[in-house]
Write a protein that holds these residues in place. Structure first.
Motif, PDB file in Angstrom:
ATOM      1  N   LEU A 193      18.867 -14.793   0.084  1.00 20.05           N
ATOM      2  CA  LEU A 193      17.412 -14.744  -0.098  1.00 20.05           C
ATOM      3  C   LEU A 193      16.702 -14.499   1.230  1.00 20.05           C
ATOM      4  N   LEU A 194      17.161 -15.135   2.295  1.00 19.40           N
ATOM      5  CA  LEU A 194      16.580 -14.908   3.621  1.00 19.40           C
ATOM      6  C   LEU A 194      16.743 -13.449   4.053  1.00 19.40           C
ATOM      7  N   THR A 195      17.861 -12.834   3.653  1.00 16.54           N
ATOM      8  CA  THR A 195      18.085 -11.420   3.960  1.00 16.54           C
ATOM      9  C   THR A 195      17.085 -10.539   3.220  1.00 16.54           C
ATOM     10  N   PHE A 196      16.862 -10.839   1.943  1.00 15.46           N
ATOM     11  CA  PHE A 196      15.897 -10.072   1.154  1.00 15.46           C
ATOM     12  C   PHE A 196      14.474 -10.276   1.667  1.00 15.46           C
ATOM     13  N   MET A 197      14.182 -11.454   2.178  1.00 19.46           N
ATOM     14  CA  MET A 197      12.870 -11.704   2.765  1.00 19.46           C
ATOM     15  C   MET A 197      12.675 -10.859   4.025  1.00 19.46           C
ATOM     16  N   ALA A 198      13.751 -10.682   4.800  1.00 16.02           N
ATOM     17  CA  ALA A 198      13.682  -9.821   5.983  1.00 16.02           C
ATOM     18  C   ALA A 198      13.466  -8.368   5.566  1.00 16.02           C
ATOM     19  N   TYR A 199      14.144  -7.948   4.498  1.00 13.11           N
ATOM     20  CA  TYR A 199      13.960  -6.585   3.985  1.00 13.11           C
ATOM     21  C   TYR A 199      12.533  -6.387   3.485  1.00 13.11           C
ATOM     22  N   ASP A 200      11.981  -7.401   2.858  1.00 13.74           N
ATOM     23  CA  ASP A 200      10.592  -7.346   2.391  1.00 13.74           C
ATOM     24  C   ASP A 200       9.633  -7.098   3.547  1.00 13.74           C
ATOM     25  N   ARG A 201       9.812  -7.817   4.664  1.00 11.75           N
ATOM     26  CA  ARG A 201       8.946  -7.626   5.830  1.00 11.75           C
ATOM     27  C   ARG A 201       9.184  -6.254   6.481  1.00 11.75           C
ATOM     28  N   TYR A 202      10.430  -5.803   6.454  1.00 11.79           N
ATOM     29  CA  TYR A 202      10.757  -4.484   7.006  1.00 11.79           C
ATOM     30  C   TYR A 202      10.012  -3.380   6.260  1.00 11.79           C
ATOM     31  N   VAL A 203      10.036  -3.424   4.943  1.00 14.50           N
ATOM     32  CA  VAL A 203       9.341  -2.412   4.134  1.00 14.50           C
ATOM     33  C   VAL A 203       7.830  -2.541   4.297  1.00 14.50           C
ATOM     34  N   ALA A 204       7.329  -3.780   4.306  1.00 10.43           N
ATOM     35  CA  ALA A 204       5.876  -4.000   4.402  1.00 10.43           C
ATOM     36  C   ALA A 204       5.302  -3.464   5.715  1.00 10.43           C
ATOM     37  N   ILE A 205       6.055  -3.581   6.799  1.00  6.18           N
ATOM     38  CA  ILE A 205       5.549  -3.172   8.116  1.00  6.18           C
ATOM     39  C   ILE A 205       5.897  -1.726   8.437  1.00  6.18           C
ATOM     40  N   CYS A 206       7.111  -1.307   8.105  1.00  6.40           N
ATOM     41  CA  CYS A 206       7.546   0.052   8.453  1.00  6.40           C
ATOM     42  C   CYS A 206       7.140   1.098   7.410  1.00  6.40           C
ATOM     43  N   PHE A 207       7.030   0.685   6.151  1.00  6.30           N
ATOM     44  CA  PHE A 207       6.655   1.623   5.083  1.00  6.30           C
ATOM     45  C   PHE A 207       5.570   0.999   4.193  1.00  6.30           C
ATOM     46  N   PRO A 208       4.398   0.701   4.764  1.00  4.16           N
ATOM     47  CA  PRO A 208       3.354   0.010   4.000  1.00  4.16           C
ATOM     48  C   PRO A 208       2.880   0.757   2.755  1.00  4.16           C
ATOM     49  N   LEU A 209       2.851   2.095   2.810  1.00  2.00           N
ATOM     50  CA  LEU A 209       2.385   2.876   1.662  1.00  2.00           C
ATOM     51  C   LEU A 209       3.391   2.868   0.511  1.00  2.00           C
ATOM     52  N   HIS A 210       4.665   2.683   0.842  1.00  2.93           N
ATOM     53  CA  HIS A 210       5.709   2.662  -0.184  1.00  2.93           C
ATOM     54  C   HIS A 210       6.042   1.240  -0.663  1.00  2.93           C
ATOM     55  N   TYR A 211       5.368   0.253  -0.068  1.00  3.86           N
ATOM     56  CA  TYR A 211       5.699  -1.146  -0.373  1.00  3.86           C
ATOM     57  C   TYR A 211       5.580  -1.492  -1.863  1.00  3.86           C
ATOM     58  N   PRO A 212       4.476  -1.094  -2.550  1.00  5.87           N
ATOM     59  CA  PRO A 212       4.358  -1.453  -3.978  1.00  5.87           C
ATOM     60  C   PRO A 212       5.473  -0.873  -4.843  1.00  5.87           C
ATOM     61  N   ILE A 213       6.078   0.240  -4.388  1.00 10.12           N
ATOM     62  CA  ILE A 213       7.143   0.872  -5.169  1.00 10.12           C
ATOM     63  C   ILE A 213       8.498   0.259  -4.827  1.00 10.12           C
ATOM     64  N   LYS A 214       8.769   0.152  -3.516  1.00 14.61           N
ATOM     65  CA  LYS A 214      10.080  -0.363  -3.083  1.00 14.61           C
ATOM     66  C   LYS A 214      10.242  -1.857  -3.342  1.00 14.61           C
ATOM     67  N   ILE A 215       9.148  -2.624  -3.245  1.00 10.86           N
ATOM     68  CA  ILE A 215       9.211  -4.069  -3.509  1.00 10.86           C
ATOM     69  C   ILE A 215       8.268  -4.374  -4.675  1.00 10.86           C
ATOM     70  N   SER A 216       8.623  -3.866  -5.823  1.00 11.74           N
ATOM     71  CA  SER A 216       7.847  -4.155  -7.036  1.00 11.74           C
ATOM     72  C   SER A 216       8.255  -5.515  -7.586  1.00 11.74           C
ATOM     73  N   ARG A 217       7.555  -5.958  -8.620  1.00 12.19           N
ATOM     74  CA  ARG A 217       7.906  -7.247  -9.237  1.00 12.19           C
ATOM     75  C   ARG A 217       9.320  -7.213  -9.807  1.00 12.19           C
ATOM     76  N   LYS A 218       9.696  -6.068 -10.382  1.00 11.25           N
ATOM     77  CA  LYS A 218      11.036  -5.929 -10.954  1.00 11.25           C
ATOM     78  C   LYS A 218      12.094  -6.030  -9.861  1.00 11.25           C
ATOM     79  N   VAL A 219      11.864  -5.337  -8.735  1.00  8.80           N
ATOM     80  CA  VAL A 219      12.813  -5.381  -7.614  1.00  8.80           C
ATOM     81  C   VAL A 219      12.911  -6.799  -7.058  1.00  8.80           C
ATOM     82  N   CYS A 220      11.772  -7.471  -6.967  1.00 10.60           N
ATOM     83  CA  CYS A 220      11.745  -8.842  -6.461  1.00 10.60           C
ATOM     84  C   CYS A 220      12.571  -9.772  -7.356  1.00 10.60           C
ATOM     85  N   MET A 221      12.428  -9.596  -8.678  1.00  6.39           N
ATOM     86  CA  MET A 221      13.205 -10.414  -9.614  1.00  6.39           C
ATOM     87  C   MET A 221      14.700 -10.122  -9.491  1.00  6.39           C
TER      88      MET A 221
END
Length: 318
Positions: A113-141
């Motif tokens: 889970l800590l690894t996925f949290m790091a990936y979440d921050r990576y996408v949010a900061i490096c790819f902010p425009l793609h964040y809603p697609i790459k880290i959707s609710r389905k992906v989070c689940m």
């Protein structure tokens, strides 16, 4: 050391400290840490649930981390406290198996889970425009469910093996919970091959996730360095440093304990290191995330304001 030999299937947990003034002081301290961890993690879960501003993938993952830590420390401390207060060191064979299973499941799930949290921050900061697609609710689940499934499978494999091997007459586990490496020292058979599987399992659940986290934050720091917004840069650094603090407190003692050969370990050192990832980390996580996160502090203020408003309205009506 006392000779704890017995014919029953029960194990003996020698504990973390002896019944003395200093031992009593340590017990009180650990019990206070336990209460802080319970309250802190439960409050984080409740705050994220009540505040709609925190209904995002990042905080949904954080609520899962708090849920894991809440159960993680509850798996270890209550039994240790009971044994200390009532001078009862025994734990049943089934009870030891259940404790070991939940400890391994929760520990493995938290590393992923800590690894996925790091990936979440990576996408949010490096790819902010793609964040809603790459880290959707389905992906989070899928991240959360995958972490639980992998942690459970690993735990089942180790628990089944450890509790099927023959043990000698001595059932005294020199630890404060049913830890696999400590139990292997009591086995009446050569466990060197199994110890290699423990090393491989730990590498998969600790080393690989740590490498993934390091790579994620390496890219994040590289992206933050080129940010034009000073405010955005500070926010990104704050988020990264928070997560890295949590990772360091959890991964380092865990890796140092489970990746070393048995000949390089001592029971006293193993118990001291175990305190970090079983007791201290579940307390630090909610404190670090709440005190160093402006969004969480803002949510707390909104909750207090809402509570005061409701109380004031009730008093006016009355």
């Amino acid at each position: 050391m006392e000779n704890y030999n017995q014919t029953s299937n029960d194990f003996i947990l020698l504990g973390l400290f002896s019944l003395s003034r200093f031992g009593t002081f340590l017990f009180i301290l650990i019990f206070l840490i336990f209460l802080i961890a319970l309250f802190g993690n439960f409050f984080m879960i409740l705050l994220i649930f009540l505040d709609t501003h925190l209904h995002t993938p990042m905080y949904f993952l954080l609520s899962q981390l708090s849920f894991i830590d809440l159960n993680y420390i509850s798996t270890i401390v209550p039994k240790m406290a009971y044994n200390f207060l009532f001078s009862e060191k025994s734990i049943s064979f089934i009870g030891c198996g259940i404790q070991s299973f939940f400890f391994l499941t929760l520990g493995g799930t938290e590393t992923l889970l800590l690894t996925f949290m790091a990936y979440d921050r990576y996408v949010a900061i490096c790819f902010p425009l793609h964040y809603p697609i790459k880290i959707s609710r389905k992906v989070c689940m899928l991240m959360i469910i995958g972490s639980w499934i992998m942690g459970s499978i690993n735990s089942c494999a180790h628990t089944i093996y450890v509790f099927r091997i023959p043990y000698c007459k001595s059932r005294a586990i020199n630890h404060f919970f049913c830890d696999v490496p400590a139990m292997l020292t009591l086995a009446c058979m050569d466990t060197r091959i199994y110890e290699y599987t423990v090393f491989m399992s730990t590498s998969f659940f600790v080393l690989l996730p740590f490498i993934g986290i390091a790579c994620s934050y390496g890219r994040v720091l590289f992206a933050v360095y080129y940010m034009h917004s000073t405010k955005g840069r500070k926010k990104a650094y704050s988020t990264c440093s928070t997560h890295l603090t949590v990772v360091t407190f959890y991964y380092m003692p865990f890796a140092y304990t489970y990746l070393r050969p048995r000949s390089f370990r001592t029971p006293t050192e193993d118990k001291a290191l175990a305190v970090f990832y079983t007791i201290l980390t579940p307390m630090f996580n909610p404190v670090i995330y709440s005190l160093r996160n402006k969004e969480v502090i803002g949510a707390l203020r909104r909750l207090i304001h809402r509570f005061c408003s409701v109380k004031l309205s009730t008093n006016i009506v009355a």
